[in-house]
Write an enzyme that holds these catalytic residues in place. Sequence first.
Site, PDB file in Angstrom:
ATOM      1  N   HIS A  76       0.838  -1.208   0.000  1.00 46.74           N
ATOM      2  CA  HIS A  76       0.000   0.000   0.000  1.00 46.74           C
ATOM      3  C   HIS A  76       0.866   1.248   0.000  1.00 46.74           C
ATOM      4  CE1 HIS A  76       0.343   0.852   4.391  1.00 46.74           C
ATOM      5  NE2 HIS A  76       0.229  -0.447   4.577  1.00 46.74           N
ATOM      6  N   ASP A  78       0.105   4.469   1.220  1.00 47.91           N
ATOM      7  CA  ASP A  78       0.029   5.449   2.304  1.00 47.91           C
ATOM      8  C   ASP A  78       0.790   5.007   3.547  1.00 47.91           C
ATOM      9  OD1 ASP A  78      -1.932   3.408   2.635  1.00 47.91           O
ATOM     10  OD2 ASP A  78      -3.016   4.643   4.077  1.00 47.91           O
ATOM     11  N   ASP A 115       6.294   0.837   7.215  1.00 46.05           N
ATOM     12  CA  ASP A 115       4.970   0.268   7.008  1.00 46.05           C
ATOM     13  C   ASP A 115       4.196   1.231   6.102  1.00 46.05           C
ATOM     14  OD1 ASP A 115       2.421  -0.799   7.123  1.00 46.05           O
ATOM     15  OD2 ASP A 115       2.051  -0.187   9.200  1.00 46.05           O
ATOM     16  N   GLU A 144      -4.829   2.517   2.717  1.00 43.94           N
ATOM     17  CA  GLU A 144      -4.984   1.276   3.478  1.00 43.94           C
ATOM     18  C   GLU A 144      -5.138   1.556   4.969  1.00 43.94           C
ATOM     19  OE1 GLU A 144      -3.375  -2.198   5.838  1.00 43.94           O
ATOM     20  OE2 GLU A 144      -2.663  -0.127   5.691  1.00 43.94           O
ATOM     21  N   GLU A 145      -4.369   2.504   5.475  1.00 49.32           N
ATOM     22  CA  GLU A 145      -4.321   2.741   6.919  1.00 49.32           C
ATOM     23  C   GLU A 145      -5.594   3.371   7.467  1.00 49.32           C
ATOM     24  OE1 GLU A 145      -2.136   1.426   8.582  1.00 49.32           O
ATOM     25  OE2 GLU A 145      -0.190   1.414   7.587  1.00 49.32           O
ATOM     26  N   ASP A 168       3.373  -6.730   3.333  1.00 48.06           N
ATOM     27  CA  ASP A 168       3.029  -5.837   4.453  1.00 48.06           C
ATOM     28  C   ASP A 168       3.200  -6.505   5.810  1.00 48.06           C
ATOM     29  OD1 ASP A 168       2.187  -3.510   5.667  1.00 48.06           O
ATOM     30  OD2 ASP A 168       0.063  -3.804   5.248  1.00 48.06           O
ATOM     31  N   HIS A 457       3.351   2.637  13.379  1.00 47.19           N
ATOM     32  CA  HIS A 457       2.288   3.572  13.741  1.00 47.19           C
ATOM     33  C   HIS A 457       2.686   4.476  14.901  1.00 47.19           C
ATOM     34  CE1 HIS A 457      -1.101   0.886  11.842  1.00 47.19           C
ATOM     35  NE2 HIS A 457      -0.029   1.011  11.070  1.00 47.19           N
TER      36      HIS A 457
END
Length: 485
Positions: A76, A78, A115, A144-145, A168, A457
């Site tokens: 992904h 983003d 990530d 995606e996030e 991922d 994150h």
Amino acid sequence: MSEIKQLQPQLVWKWFADICSIPHPSYHENELATFIVNWAKSKGLFAERDEAGNVLIRKPATKGMENKRGVILQAHVDMVPQKNEATVHDFQKDPIKAYIDGEWVTAEGTTLGADNGIGMASALAILESDVPHPDLEVLLTMSEETGMEGAVGLRPNWLTHDLMINLDTEENGEIYVGCAGGENANISLPFTTEANTFAHHYQFSLKGLRGGHSGCDIHKNRGNAIKMMVRFLAEFRCAHPEFDFTLSEIRGGTIRNAIPREAFASIAFNGDVAILEKAVADFTNTVASEYAATEENMEIALTKLDAVKDVFTPASARKIIDTLNVLPCGVMRQSDAVKDTVETSLSIGVLRMEGNAVVGTILIRSLIESGTVQIRAQLQSLMDLAGGEVKFSGYYPGWTPQPDSELLALTKQHYADVLGEAPAIKVIHAGLECGLLKKHYPNLEVVSIGPTIRNAHSPDEKVHIPAVATYWDVLTRLLANMADK
């Protein structure tokens, strides 16, 4: 960045440095996606975007690989935009300031975006390299996030292969074959205000928690800043029922899928300031002892503020504190079917004020549909009792393992060749796009691999340099040894 571009495998790190240089938080990935498409077209590759903004690039098989089964590499675009409060950084304008720290690459006061920047970089490096591979499709999804919106809106009949390697995963030596589904729960607790007649106004602040991924890290006993702040307010009221106080502001966290690291409450009160100061000091000592193994950088402070015009009515403040205090959060059940795996969890990631309501965003995760149903009902019951509201949105399905998959057997073989031992086969308590993509393409065989990434994150995110080399070795071997059509 120049030093990072010299790391091995060099093409992967070159691409990762380029990705870091172009801002790409969720909903703001268009510049990076456009850059990638233009690069692919300049190399003579097929490249286009669908209605959801997803990127698809096709590259023909290298010589001698024409009769092998084609493969999709999927990542992904983003990244999660998280920063420390003291860090000056605009995720929509500023590049990520990545640097080497021993065996790791990390960033200055922000999330790194490994990530899923490393997964994306490796797919693009394959496209640019001359490593042997069958017919390739590289699928890079958007947003995606924030709810897997790119995967949800994927163009039908766009992909042509039935083998997919999702890039991922965040642990070297592990192959993921299943994941949890998820859903957002958005709660709203109304409040009323009155003119401020209180003598004192202070801010309770809680900072420096580790945070992290609300799926992968939910079982690691890390503090949730929102829940910890509300715990203090509820315990203080229980210990001092005579203390006359209310709130004028309450907030914490910044994104739904990260464990919140910071939270703030503005408290208006009458009475002895020393009582509140002692309570904060005692609470600080208590939670520092409880979380000594996980939250060594926690900071709790009480700061005097200027008086405000309006405050919550005391009844509204009590209702909000009580409701948030009993709000379930964390691991709800371990899986019986998958050893050492969380089955169902939820985490409140964001709390803020909107108009005359305190609103919160919760992410529910579960390996089984009944777990999600149970949490929905609990939250609905709580909001009914509290006079609030909950709305559910963004549901995405889990990914059910296929233990007899030929692609899994091949991945295990080549991972074992590289590692010198069998890789671990796991189901992850986080949302990968594999379940949604299999909904569009039911016949897909899927595995997920990736290098070691820590503290995704959060501003402590870092990727292990040696693990990237191992992951690249596995990926290239896998592509070079696909089965015949």
